[in-house]
Design a protein around this motif. Structure first.
Motif, short mmCIF file in Angstrom:
data_model
loop_
_atom_site.label_atom_id
_atom_site.label_comp_id
_atom_site.label_asym_id
_atom_site.label_seq_id
_atom_site.Cartn_x
_atom_site.Cartn_y
_atom_site.Cartn_z
N VAL A 1 6.04 16.13 5.29
CA VAL A 1 7.05 15.07 5.21
C VAL A 1 8.38 15.66 5.66
O VAL A 1 8.89 16.61 5.05
N ILE A 2 8.92 15.12 6.72
CA ILE A 2 10.22 15.54 7.21
C ILE A 2 11.26 14.62 6.58
O ILE A 2 11.09 13.40 6.57
N VAL A 3 12.30 15.21 6.02
CA VAL A 3 13.31 14.46 5.30
C VAL A 3 14.63 14.56 6.04
O VAL A 3 15.11 15.67 6.33
N CYS A 4 15.22 13.42 6.36
CA CYS A 4 16.50 13.41 7.08
C CYS A 4 17.55 12.69 6.24
O CYS A 4 17.30 11.60 5.72
N THR B 1 11.32 2.88 5.84
CA THR B 1 11.11 1.72 6.72
C THR B 1 10.96 2.13 8.18
O THR B 1 11.66 3.03 8.64
N VAL B 2 10.07 1.47 8.87
CA VAL B 2 9.91 1.66 10.32
C VAL B 2 10.05 0.31 11.00
O VAL B 2 9.38 -0.65 10.63
N PHE C 1 8.95 9.90 4.22
CA PHE C 1 7.66 9.29 3.86
C PHE C 1 7.16 8.26 4.87
O PHE C 1 6.24 7.51 4.56
N HIS C 2 7.73 8.23 6.08
CA HIS C 2 7.27 7.29 7.10
C HIS C 2 5.86 7.61 7.58
O HIS C 2 5.12 6.71 7.97
N PRO D 1 0.80 -1.24 0.00
CA PRO D 1 0.00 0.00 0.00
C PRO D 1 0.83 1.29 0.00
O PRO D 1 0.44 2.26 -0.66
N ALA D 2 1.96 1.32 0.71
CA ALA D 2 2.78 2.54 0.70
C ALA D 2 3.36 2.77 -0.69
O ALA D 2 3.34 3.89 -1.21
#
Lengths: 228, 228
Positions: B160-163, B102-103, B142-143, B15-16
């Motif tokens: 969306v926070i991007v690290c 990924t989480v 995108f988590h 789904p993601a």
């Protein structure tokens, strides 16, 4: 009508404590600002009475503040949390609610405020739960509100997620959160989830440093009844 | 005009992956949906072409998807992440960007999806950074987007926070995030901060279970230039 329940803000002379005191006093609550230094507590209370245009803010030493209220909010830096709770253990009344806003920032030991320490219990709030007398309910909340914005006059644009194992205490903390203009309160479940609230503070501190702001969070996508 | 850079979504049939494919395809991007099963990749691509009314979605086995693109997005459950990256190591092109979503949910091993595992590296994204070939930049993003909402038609109400440690890769991931309607992209600093993004997903899963919603987050209080 019963006397309204005062809110004792322990370690309340710092920016987080005065900001919460200001907002709650303006909402009509009775506030006791606790400090280890009674002189400083009095002076801060006097200053906050003027700012909030109220007589309902007093100052007291932390143990006296605990003795005078069963609704406690803890706003100390992490490095002072455990020592203060040990000191206050005999003063905290049975059945009290302790709302903990502590974040174990790495800067407490060495390093950056955008990093956290790993605590055996999982979070500063869970550590607090080990240190309070039996029968005292610890709830985690208010980590993610900018102290600078709390001390201002504008409504906030933030949600407060409340975590705690005692449903009634959780509900009381949510009601307090909702008294701050602009804040919506959300039940975040068990106290163990406090670790994520605490991490979010570190993220916001990092964003503030990087982007020069006063970051907060809103939770989107939940049904309206979640924000009560 | 140069051929636009395709986006390979590895493990993209879940789904993601399909949600991101849908949104990016609608925004005009060229998508390769990767899967370990080429048949499944083809079928998902065909379905997504119809949904997005585009011809620019194709399906391929994961290694072929890597060979065809240097812009990779990884959307697999944690339990498949390490094995897939080891398998793909020879296929990932030098200089590629890998955006990891990924989480490490505890449910990968046992327990709740509202809890995370502690990883030695600090986060699933940092674990990914150890597993990719040298010279490949790992970015975490995108988590925190609801897969269900991504697969819908309405604009999202999420940031969306991007690290990531590579400023250019971080910028490219932010540009991709901003192509999703309703999403604002925020530079969250170093890859090590990915651990907090991953924790936020666990928090949102807990909120979704508790309140029956599709939670997301907005960061408030930053200046406008932070959302670029």
């Amino acid at each position: 009508m019963p006397e309204p329940r005062p809110i004792a803000i322990l370690g309340g002379t710092g920016p987080a404590g005065t900001g919460l005191a200001l907002r709650w006093a303006r909402a009509g609550e009775t506030i006791i600002i606790g400090s280890r230094d009674p002189q400083r507590a009095q002076e801060t209370a006097e200053k906050m009475r003027q700012r909030a245009s109220t007589t309902k803010i007093s100052g007291a030493e932390n143990p006296a503040a605990c003795a005078a209220s069963d609704l406690l909010v803890l706003t100390v830096p992490f490095e002072g949390q455990a020592a203060l709770l040990k000191q206050l253990k005999p003063a905290i009344r049975p059945g009290s609610i302790l709302i903990d806003a502590t974040v174990a920032l790495a800067a407490s030991v060495v390093g950056r405020a955008s990093r956290t320490l790993g605590l055996w219990q999982g979070s500063a709030a869970q550590q607090a739960a080990e240190l309070v007398p039996k029968g005292v309910s610890v709830v985690a909340a208010f980590h993610n509100l900018s102290a600078e914005l709390l001390n201002g006059d504008d409504p906030l644009d933030c949600d407060v997620i409340v975590c705690g194992d005692d449903a009634e205490a959780n509900q009381i903390a949510r009601a307090l959160a909702a008294r701050i203009p602009g804040v919506r309160a959300i039940d975040g479940g068990k106290l163990e989830n406090a670790r994520i609230l605490e991490q979010i503070t570190a993220l916001l501190i990092g964003l503030n440093l990087r982007h020069k702001g006063h970051g907060g969070i809103r939770i989107t996508g939940l049904p309206p009844q979640a924000y009560k």
